[in-house]
Design a protein around this motif. Structure first.
Motif, short mmCIF file in Angstrom:
data_model
loop_
_atom_site.label_atom_id
_atom_site.label_comp_id
_atom_site.label_asym_id
_atom_site.label_seq_id
_atom_site.Cartn_x
_atom_site.Cartn_y
_atom_site.Cartn_z
N CYS A 226 65.19 34.48 55.91
CA CYS A 226 65.07 33.93 54.55
C CYS A 226 65.44 34.97 53.50
O CYS A 226 65.25 36.17 53.68
CB CYS A 226 63.66 33.39 54.29
N GLU A 227 66.01 34.48 52.41
CA GLU A 227 66.29 35.29 51.23
C GLU A 227 65.19 35.03 50.21
O GLU A 227 64.69 33.90 50.09
CB GLU A 227 67.65 34.92 50.64
N THR A 228 64.82 36.07 49.49
CA THR A 228 63.77 35.91 48.48
C THR A 228 64.26 36.38 47.11
O THR A 228 65.05 37.33 47.01
CB THR A 228 62.51 36.70 48.85
N THR A 229 63.82 35.69 46.10
CA THR A 229 64.07 36.06 44.71
C THR A 229 62.74 35.98 43.97
O THR A 229 62.09 34.93 43.98
CB THR A 229 65.09 35.11 44.06
N ILE B 106 60.99 32.24 48.28
CA ILE B 106 62.12 31.94 49.16
C ILE B 106 63.18 31.19 48.38
O ILE B 106 62.91 30.14 47.76
CB ILE B 106 61.66 31.11 50.37
N SER B 107 64.40 31.73 48.39
CA SER B 107 65.51 31.12 47.65
C SER B 107 66.62 30.61 48.55
O SER B 107 67.55 29.95 48.08
CB SER B 107 66.10 32.14 46.66
N GLY B 108 66.53 30.90 49.84
CA GLY B 108 67.56 30.41 50.76
C GLY B 108 67.34 30.94 52.16
O GLY B 108 66.43 31.75 52.41
#
Length: 272
Positions: free
Chosen positions: A34-37, A41-43
């Protein structure tokens, strides 16, 4: 279950036979990163993946046993040496990958049996099912066209044709589109999306469009590939994936073309 590996030279290893038996349950496992911003979680994404798989090799005679081992090693090594992936199949679906490791157990017991703990690596961790279509011009044919033999059902057209295709996946799907000459400025519309390329194709030439690599190439009669990326229609999302379900198809009906819809999955289809 029909499980086998084919290297980039089309050499095959049957992995579910009397002599080679695979434990393939690990092939159904997957995970996403997972991508985090701002700590949310953003994607999700997947990079290269390593899959451990156990294979047991056995035979009735030493001669047969050693022959199987040598053939196995040669087939998987050719991909590693050439840095060109093979395909691991479960039924009709495949994973593009390499077999990069082979840790052996029970190999030196004096009997023709060996457990291979294989390492499968891939930078495209998706199981692929190909859904092919072929569209033929009505009453027009060219003996010089190079078609992909024996794979495609037929659809026919007369004049400006309206027909349909079916994307069986539950989400938008990548595709490859092959248009055969002779034709000038060919356009195919799928689901309301126009795929127009301003180019001239002579008899024996073809145009290849691939949404996975976002490439457009003209293949000359001698097999030479010419980049035609800048000939595509501008101002549209040219490589837009095909939506799920039934999609209307329109073209002039004056040229032949093939379409392959790629159903891409994190795990193999259970009835695939």
């Amino acid at each position: 279950m029909d499980v086998y590996y084919i290297n980039h030279l089309n050499e095959r290893i049957a992995l579910d036979s009397d002599n080679i038996i695979i434990q393939y349950q690990e092939l159904y496992d997957y995970s996403w990163d997972c991508e985090t911003t701002s700590d949310r979680i953003s994607g999700f994404y997947r990079d290269s993946v390593t899959i451990p798989v156990a294979v047991t090799v056995t035979a009735d005679t030493d001669e047969e046993y050693f022959s199987i081992l040598e053939e196995f090693y040669a087939i998987i090594s050719k991909d590693i040496i050439s840095v060109v992936p093979g395909r691991l199949y479960i039924g009709s679906q495949y994973l593009e990958c390499y077999i990069s490791g082979d840790l052996k157990r029970d190999a030196f017991m004096g009997v023709p049996i060996q457990v291979k703990n294989l390492t499968i690596v891939t930078d495209r961790p998706m199981w692929i099912i190909e859904n092919p279509y072929a569209f033929h011009s009505y009453g027009v044919s060219s003996s010089n066209n190079k078609r992909y033999p024996g794979k495609y059902p037929c659809r026919y057209a007369n004049g400006m044709s309206n027909t349909y295709i079916q994307n069986p996946h539950f989400t938008d799907a990548n595709f490859s589109l092959v248009i055969y000459g002779p034709v000038t400025n060919p356009m195919v519309s799928i689901g309301g999306q126009n795929y127009l390329v301003n180019i001239v194709l002579e008899a024996g030439e073809r145009l290849e469009i691939d949404s996975r690599t976002e490439t457009v190439a003209k293949i000359m009669a001698n097999g030479e590939a010419v980049n035609a990326f800048h000939n595509r229609a501008k101002g549209t999302t040219f490589f837009k994936r095909i939506p799920p379900g039934r999609q209307a198809v329109t073209w002039t009906g004056k040229f032949d073309w093939d379409l392959t819809i790629y159903e891409e999955r994190s795990e193999p289809k259970w009835n695939g």
